[in-house]
Design an enzyme around this catalytic site. Structure first.
Site, PDB file in Angstrom:
ATOM      1  N   PRO A 127      15.529 -98.162 -30.206  1.00  0.00           N
ATOM      2  CA  PRO A 127      16.907 -98.310 -30.649  1.00  0.00           C
ATOM      3  C   PRO A 127      17.926 -97.680 -29.700  1.00  0.00           C
ATOM      4  O   PRO A 127      19.044 -98.170 -29.562  1.00  0.00           O
ATOM      5  CB  PRO A 127      16.916 -97.609 -32.019  1.00  0.00           C
ATOM      6  CG  PRO A 127      15.520 -97.782 -32.515  1.00  0.00           C
ATOM      7  CD  PRO A 127      14.651 -97.675 -31.293  1.00  0.00           C
ATOM      8  N   GLY A 128      17.520 -96.593 -29.016  1.00  0.00           N
ATOM      9  CA  GLY A 128      18.444 -95.925 -28.104  1.00  0.00           C
ATOM     10  C   GLY A 128      18.074 -96.020 -26.647  1.00  0.00           C
ATOM     11  O   GLY A 128      18.663 -95.324 -25.808  1.00  0.00           O
ATOM     12  N   ALA A 129      17.086 -96.840 -26.317  1.00  0.00           N
ATOM     13  CA  ALA A 129      16.646 -96.947 -24.920  1.00  0.00           C
ATOM     14  C   ALA A 129      16.131 -98.357 -24.652  1.00  0.00           C
ATOM     15  O   ALA A 129      15.106 -98.759 -25.210  1.00  0.00           O
ATOM     16  CB  ALA A 129      15.557 -95.925 -24.616  1.00  0.00           C
ATOM     17  N   PHE A 155      13.028-104.787 -30.982  1.00  0.00           N
ATOM     18  CA  PHE A 155      13.025-106.018 -30.179  1.00  0.00           C
ATOM     19  C   PHE A 155      11.635-106.318 -29.612  1.00  0.00           C
ATOM     20  O   PHE A 155      11.511-106.799 -28.478  1.00  0.00           O
ATOM     21  CB  PHE A 155      14.044-105.940 -29.021  1.00  0.00           C
ATOM     22  CG  PHE A 155      15.434-105.553 -29.426  1.00  0.00           C
ATOM     23  CD1 PHE A 155      15.978-105.977 -30.615  1.00  0.00           C
ATOM     24  CD2 PHE A 155      16.215-104.748 -28.605  1.00  0.00           C
ATOM     25  CE1 PHE A 155      17.277-105.619 -30.992  1.00  0.00           C
ATOM     26  CE2 PHE A 155      17.510-104.394 -28.958  1.00  0.00           C
ATOM     27  CZ  PHE A 155      18.051-104.822 -30.158  1.00  0.00           C
ATOM     28  N   ILE A 156      10.597-106.039 -30.373  1.00  0.00           N
ATOM     29  CA  ILE A 156       9.237-106.190 -29.866  1.00  0.00           C
ATOM     30  C   ILE A 156       8.701-107.596 -30.141  1.00  0.00           C
ATOM     31  O   ILE A 156       8.488-107.975 -31.298  1.00  0.00           O
ATOM     32  CB  ILE A 156       8.286-105.134 -30.475  1.00  0.00           C
ATOM     33  CG1 ILE A 156       8.869-103.722 -30.275  1.00  0.00           C
ATOM     34  CG2 ILE A 156       6.897-105.251 -29.848  1.00  0.00           C
ATOM     35  CD1 ILE A 156       9.213-103.367 -28.831  1.00  0.00           C
ATOM     36  N   GLU A 243       5.943-110.197 -14.925  1.00  0.00           N
ATOM     37  CA  GLU A 243       6.732-110.451 -16.131  1.00  0.00           C
ATOM     38  C   GLU A 243       8.057-111.127 -15.788  1.00  0.00           C
ATOM     39  O   GLU A 243       8.463-112.102 -16.424  1.00  0.00           O
ATOM     40  CB  GLU A 243       6.998-109.137 -16.879  1.00  0.00           C
ATOM     41  CG  GLU A 243       7.840-109.328 -18.126  1.00  0.00           C
ATOM     42  CD  GLU A 243       8.001-108.048 -18.943  1.00  0.00           C
ATOM     43  OE1 GLU A 243       8.752-108.080 -19.930  1.00  0.00           O
ATOM     44  OE2 GLU A 243       7.361-107.036 -18.595  1.00  0.00           O
ATOM     45  N   LEU A 338      28.986-131.946 -22.487  1.00  0.00           N
ATOM     46  CA  LEU A 338      28.820-133.380 -22.248  1.00  0.00           C
ATOM     47  C   LEU A 338      28.257-134.109 -23.471  1.00  0.00           C
ATOM     48  O   LEU A 338      28.404-135.328 -23.593  1.00  0.00           O
ATOM     49  CB  LEU A 338      27.910-133.612 -21.032  1.00  0.00           C
ATOM     50  CG  LEU A 338      28.548-133.276 -19.680  1.00  0.00           C
ATOM     51  CD1 LEU A 338      27.521-133.359 -18.562  1.00  0.00           C
ATOM     52  CD2 LEU A 338      29.730-134.206 -19.381  1.00  0.00           C
ATOM     53  N   GLY A 341      30.813-133.389 -29.665  1.00  0.00           N
ATOM     54  CA  GLY A 341      30.587-132.795 -30.986  1.00  0.00           C
ATOM     55  C   GLY A 341      29.138-132.816 -31.413  1.00  0.00           C
ATOM     56  O   GLY A 341      28.674-131.927 -32.137  1.00  0.00           O
ATOM     57  N   THR A 366      17.927-106.482 -17.600  1.00  0.00           N
ATOM     58  CA  THR A 366      19.170-107.258 -17.605  1.00  0.00           C
ATOM     59  C   THR A 366      19.542-107.735 -16.196  1.00  0.00           C
ATOM     60  O   THR A 366      19.022-107.237 -15.185  1.00  0.00           O
ATOM     61  CB  THR A 366      20.335-106.417 -18.141  1.00  0.00           C
ATOM     62  OG1 THR A 366      20.559-105.319 -17.239  1.00  0.00           O
ATOM     63  CG2 THR A 366      20.044-105.881 -19.533  1.00  0.00           C
TER      64      THR A 366
END
Length: 380
Positions: A127-129, A155-156, A243, A338, A341, A366
């Protein structure tokens, strides 16, 4: 580029035949269900389409990375949600076991990973890394023949269904610099204190299993240490080349699929008495996209060949990962436009691709992290 042999193409043909029967007819339902059935994993295993690089000793086929690239390509053509977890299992997690595991670990985990009986995950992000692996807070404290594991991961990919997870943790929280205290532990599903958090509700890649993992005083046998203690960061760096090459390839396929969908659409759709394909703006957009996509394909194919040859291409893979993922974002945005709608309607495949693509510029490092790696390689 001639990277694929006749044997490679036979593998691709057999895989496509299997996917035509077992994946394409059901994929939209899997997206709605937000799940890939375990039965499908088992069918892949039965047909020899999981973990192709694993050695024959442990049930694999000992094939080169070209076969893994084909597996990734063909799964991605079905949908990003399908390729995500399977490619991670086959070509990101199991290579850690094969490269750094003991004979006992390989015997325990690899054969059933090849058959699809086991699904694997790797737990890095917290959550923090995120991209800053040195900042992880999950710890594993040695206690006799066990490690006491505490922490949270998020996010695993494959997090909810994984039968075993390679957990990135700190075995020496006092290490300086911090990355020198990181280790990898294999944690089995069902171990006391190992809990699944919620299955995460993502913008796209709906069929892909992505979840939270919680470790509360989990007693992990010391024999589940992967490789050497405090060498985990170095192992991660060694495997990230593959990866990130896989992610570059996945997004390359996404861009190719988007262009094909759009060419087919604009040739059929009419406006103001003409096919949309006959308008100059449409033709210029198609030309621009086709050019960028062709450049991406040429580059990623060259990197696949170099990776198969065992070359160190960290800089080049970082270039491919950021540029192709950003290119795919540009392409799918133009393709959606392209479509008009109709492109915003869920019944059109381009809408799904539009949702699925952006995360590729975030996970596995990222775009900004990729640029930093490239810059360091240039000025070192």
């Amino acid at each position: 580029m001639g990277i694929y042999t006749e044997e490679h193409e036979m593998f691709r043909k057999a895989l496509r035949k299997m996917l035509d029967k077992e994946a394409y007819p059901y994929f939209e339902q899997w997206e709605k269900d937000r799940d890939i059935p375990r039965d499908f994993w088992l069918k892949l295993g039965e047909n020899g389409f999981l973990c192709p690089m694993v050695s024959e000793e442990y049930g694999g086929l000992a094939l080169d990375f070209g076969y893994s690239a084909i597996l990734t390509e063909e799964l991605e053509r079905v949908g990003a949600g399908l390729a995500s977890g399977i490619s991670l299992h086959s070509d990101i997690v199991t290579p850690y076991i094969e490269a750094y595991g003991t004979a006992a670990q390989k015997e325990k985990w690899l054969p059933k990973s090849v058959t699809g009986e086991y699904i694997s995950a790797i737990a890095m992000t917290e959550p923090g890394a995120g991209s800053d692996l040195a900042g992880i807070q999950t710890t594993a404290k040695k206690d006799g023949d066990f490690y006491i594991l505490n922490g949270e991961k998020t996010f695993i990919t494959n997090g909810i269904h994984a039968d075993y997870v390679v957990v990135v943790c700190k075995t020496d929280p006092q290490a300086s610099p911090a990355y020198k205290g990181i280790s990898l532990l294999i944690v089995e599903s069902g171990t006391a204190g190992f809990k699944r958090g919620k299955k995460l509700d993502k913008i796209g890649m709906h069929s892909a299993d992505t979840g939270e993992l919680i470790f509360e005083d989990v007693r992990v046998p010391a024999e589940n240490l992967l490789g050497e203690e405090n060498r985990g960061f170095y192992y991660l760096m060694e495997k990230l080349q593959q990866e990130r090459l896989i992610v570059a390839l996945e997004t390359q396929i996404e861009a190719e699929c988007c262009l094909k969908l759009t060419v087919d659409y604009v040739k059929e759709r009419k406006a103001f008495g003409s096919r949309i394909a006959d308008f100059q703006n449409t033709q210029f957009k198609l030309a621009e996209m086709a050019t960028e996509i062709d450049l991406g394909r040429t580059y990623v194919d060259s990197l696949i060949a170099k990776h198969i040859a065992g070359q160190d291409i960290v800089k080049e893979v970082s270039m491919a990962k950021w540029w192709i993922s950003e290119m795919a974002k540009r392409v799918v945005a133009d393709c959606l436009q392209l479509h008009g709608g109709y492109g915003y309607m869920e019944e059109y495949e381009i809408a799904r691709r539009y949702r699925d693509i952006p995360v590729a510029a975030i996970y596995a490092g990222t775009t900004e992290i990729m640029k930093g790696i490239i810059a360091k390689q240039i000025i070192k």
